[in-house]
Scaffold this motif. Structure first.
Motif, mmCIF file in Angstrom:
data_model
loop_
_atom_site.group_PDB
_atom_site.id
_atom_site.type_symbol
_atom_site.label_atom_id
_atom_site.label_comp_id
_atom_site.label_asym_id
_atom_site.label_seq_id
_atom_site.Cartn_x
_atom_site.Cartn_y
_atom_site.Cartn_z
ATOM 1 N N VAL A 197 -37.285 -43.418 21.715
ATOM 2 C CA VAL A 197 -38.670 -42.985 21.884
ATOM 3 C C VAL A 197 -39.617 -43.914 21.132
ATOM 4 N N ARG A 198 -39.229 -44.280 19.928
ATOM 5 C CA ARG A 198 -40.073 -45.188 19.149
ATOM 6 C C ARG A 198 -40.147 -46.557 19.832
ATOM 7 N N GLY A 199 -39.050 -46.967 20.473
ATOM 8 C CA GLY A 199 -39.062 -48.204 21.234
ATOM 9 C C GLY A 199 -40.018 -48.123 22.419
ATOM 10 N N ILE A 200 -40.087 -46.941 23.060
ATOM 11 C CA ILE A 200 -41.026 -46.721 24.162
ATOM 12 C C ILE A 200 -42.464 -46.856 23.672
ATOM 13 N N TYR A 201 -42.740 -46.259 22.506
ATOM 14 C CA TYR A 201 -44.101 -46.307 21.961
ATOM 15 C C TYR A 201 -44.528 -47.733 21.630
ATOM 16 N N THR A 202 -43.635 -48.487 21.038
ATOM 17 C CA THR A 202 -43.989 -49.862 20.658
ATOM 18 C C THR A 202 -44.199 -50.746 21.877
ATOM 19 N N ALA A 203 -43.668 -50.303 23.035
ATOM 20 C CA ALA A 203 -43.809 -51.083 24.267
ATOM 21 C C ALA A 203 -44.969 -50.591 25.129
ATOM 22 N N GLY A 204 -45.818 -49.715 24.584
ATOM 23 C CA GLY A 204 -47.001 -49.275 25.315
ATOM 24 C C GLY A 204 -46.898 -47.916 25.956
ATOM 25 N N GLY A 205 -45.709 -47.315 25.972
ATOM 26 C CA GLY A 205 -45.573 -45.971 26.519
ATOM 27 C C GLY A 205 -46.154 -44.951 25.561
ATOM 28 N N ASP A 206 -46.522 -43.774 26.084
ATOM 29 C CA ASP A 206 -47.102 -42.753 25.219
ATOM 30 C C ASP A 206 -46.219 -41.514 25.158
ATOM 31 N N ILE A 207 -46.655 -40.524 24.381
ATOM 32 C CA ILE A 207 -45.871 -39.302 24.169
ATOM 33 C C ILE A 207 -45.659 -38.542 25.472
ATOM 34 N N VAL A 208 -46.688 -38.472 26.307
ATOM 35 C CA VAL A 208 -46.572 -37.745 27.570
ATOM 36 C C VAL A 208 -45.499 -38.378 28.453
ATOM 37 N N PHE A 209 -45.484 -39.696 28.530
ATOM 38 C CA PHE A 209 -44.460 -40.384 29.318
ATOM 39 C C PHE A 209 -43.067 -40.058 28.796
ATOM 40 N N ALA A 210 -42.887 -40.174 27.478
ATOM 41 C CA ALA A 210 -41.579 -39.898 26.886
ATOM 42 C C ALA A 210 -41.165 -38.448 27.110
ATOM 43 N N LEU A 211 -42.109 -37.520 26.933
ATOM 44 C CA LEU A 211 -41.819 -36.101 27.104
ATOM 45 C C LEU A 211 -41.366 -35.799 28.522
ATOM 46 N N LEU A 212 -42.107 -36.284 29.507
ATOM 47 C CA LEU A 212 -41.798 -35.972 30.900
ATOM 48 C C LEU A 212 -40.527 -36.671 31.377
ATOM 49 N N VAL A 213 -40.397 -37.950 31.063
ATOM 50 C CA VAL A 213 -39.236 -38.702 31.546
ATOM 51 C C VAL A 213 -37.942 -38.165 30.957
ATOM 52 N N LEU A 214 -37.928 -37.925 29.653
ATOM 53 C CA LEU A 214 -36.695 -37.465 29.016
ATOM 54 C C LEU A 214 -36.357 -36.032 29.400
ATOM 55 N N THR A 215 -37.367 -35.197 29.598
ATOM 56 C CA THR A 215 -37.105 -33.818 30.012
ATOM 57 C C THR A 215 -36.591 -33.763 31.444
ATOM 58 N N TRP A 216 -37.239 -34.499 32.342
ATOM 59 C CA TRP A 216 -36.793 -34.500 33.733
ATOM 60 C C TRP A 216 -35.435 -35.181 33.886
ATOM 61 N N ALA A 217 -35.140 -36.144 33.035
ATOM 62 C CA ALA A 217 -33.823 -36.794 33.097
ATOM 63 C C ALA A 217 -32.727 -35.779 32.805
ATOM 64 N N ARG A 218 -32.923 -34.973 31.766
ATOM 65 C CA ARG A 218 -31.940 -33.938 31.444
ATOM 66 C C ARG A 218 -31.861 -32.892 32.545
ATOM 67 N N THR A 219 -33.015 -32.543 33.084
ATOM 68 C CA THR A 219 -33.049 -31.536 34.146
ATOM 69 C C THR A 219 -32.267 -32.001 35.370
ATOM 70 N N LEU A 220 -32.519 -33.226 35.805
ATOM 71 C CA LEU A 220 -31.845 -33.752 36.992
ATOM 72 C C LEU A 220 -30.351 -33.916 36.751
ATOM 73 N N ALA A 221 -29.966 -34.300 35.534
ATOM 74 C CA ALA A 221 -28.542 -34.451 35.230
ATOM 75 C C ALA A 221 -27.821 -33.103 35.291
ATOM 76 N N LEU A 222 -28.410 -32.092 34.674
ATOM 77 C CA LEU A 222 -27.787 -30.770 34.662
ATOM 78 C C LEU A 222 -27.774 -30.151 36.059
ATOM 79 N N CYS A 223 -28.899 -30.249 36.764
ATOM 80 C CA CYS A 223 -28.970 -29.697 38.120
ATOM 81 C C CYS A 223 -28.063 -30.475 39.068
ATOM 82 N N GLY A 224 -27.982 -31.798 38.879
ATOM 83 C CA GLY A 224 -27.105 -32.608 39.715
ATOM 84 C C GLY A 224 -25.646 -32.221 39.550
ATOM 85 N N PHE A 225 -25.252 -31.898 38.314
ATOM 86 C CA PHE A 225 -23.882 -31.438 38.068
ATOM 87 C C PHE A 225 -23.613 -30.142 38.824
ATOM 88 N N CYS A 226 -24.549 -29.213 38.749
ATOM 89 C CA CYS A 226 -24.379 -27.931 39.436
ATOM 90 C C CYS A 226 -24.310 -28.123 40.948
#
Length: 295
Positions: A28-57
């Protein structure tokens, strides 16, 4: 209802999840230093977990929300998860990361007292002592002493809100996973949480501007997704309190990965903190085993 003792399988899953999830803050800190913001990190990482768990099901033909009770449980777990995510990421706007994380991890002690109040656990001095000692160790690992002057009341309040929400989510997941498949519980909760936090896109969502930032986004998404599987299986095997206690290994590996990936130099106090955290968890396991053997 009493929590199960820590099994070998549960400990292995907790350790593996802590190692993998330890990559998240550095990413996340690497994302911030590269110009990404908290909203981007929050949404991308949350949806990544969601899609992984739902994809397994989906791949294993495990349908979601098949009953009204499943819908109700998913809404409750998802609500607490969404509140925990939003308040934690918001707290990071007003607090240094180490202070926000140490406040967040106080939820373990809150969860212990809540479950004792509910009559689901007994209060042992050794349990309280090792839990508090692990928190002290985390304070050294996160080097909070050098960040305390930057704390704000608003940030502290948000971090405590995240801790309280974490009490709710882990308690609910601990109960749900006793009778339902842990990944179904996780998929339903994260799907609800992801939908609830999606409107945050209107308040930001700046993408990283470099390939290195994109790499960190991928690394963070992969790490949190893998750790999510371990978290829900671990909660089922160990119970919510014991899982939350052993999850304190995560910041230990975060400090290690920050040194390896971001070039940060660990201080002597941080190495001492690592020893304290791991030692307190080992003592908890020893006391737990003695107590079980003495029955």
């Amino acid at each position: 209802m009493h929590e199960t003792p820590v099994s070998r399988a549960g400990f292995v899953i907790a350790l593996a999840s802590a190692i993998v999830f330890g990559l998240w803050p550095a990413a996340v800190r690497g994302i911030y230093t590269a110009g990404g913001d908290i909203v981007f990190a929050l949404l991308v990482l949350t949806w990544a977990r969601t899609l992984a768990l739902c994809g397994f099901c989906l791949a294993t033909k495990r349908p979601l929300f098949v009953t009204r009770e499943a819908v109700r449980q998913g809404l409750i777990g998802g609500f607490f998860q969404a509140v925990a995510l939003v308040t934690l990421y918001a707290a990071l706007e007003y607090l240094p990361g180490p202070i926000a994380i140490i406040i967040l991890f106080s939820y373990t002690l809150m969860l212990l007292f809540f479950m004792v109040w509910r009559g689901e656990m007994r209060l042992y001095k050794a349990t309280v002592a090792t839990t508090v000692t692990a928190l002290v160790g985390l304070a050294f690992v996160l080097d909070v002493w050098h960040h305390q002057n930057a704390a704000t009341i608003k940030g502290v309040a948000l971090a405590f809100a995240a801790a309280l929400a974490s009490v709710g989510r882990f308690y609910v997941w601990g109960r749900q996973t006793k009778s339902r498949h842990p990944i179904i519980v996780g998929a339903e909760s994260f799907l609800v949480a992801a939908v609830l936090i999606s409107p945050a896109i209107f308040f930001g969502g700046h993408l990283p501007t470099t390939a290195k930032g994109e790499m960190f986004a991928f690394l963070g998404s992969a790490a949190t997704s893998l750790a999510a599987f371990g978290m829900f299986y671990g909660v089922r095997l160990m119970g919510s309190f014991r899982w939350s206690l052993f999850a304190k290994m995560e910041p230990v590996f975060t400090a290690i990965f920050s040194a390896l990936l971001l070039g940060e130099i660990l201080k002597t106090g941080q190495y001492i903190g690592i020893v304290i955290v791991l030692g307190s968890l080992a003592l908890f396991q020893i006391f737990e085993q003695k107590r079980i053997t003495a029955r």
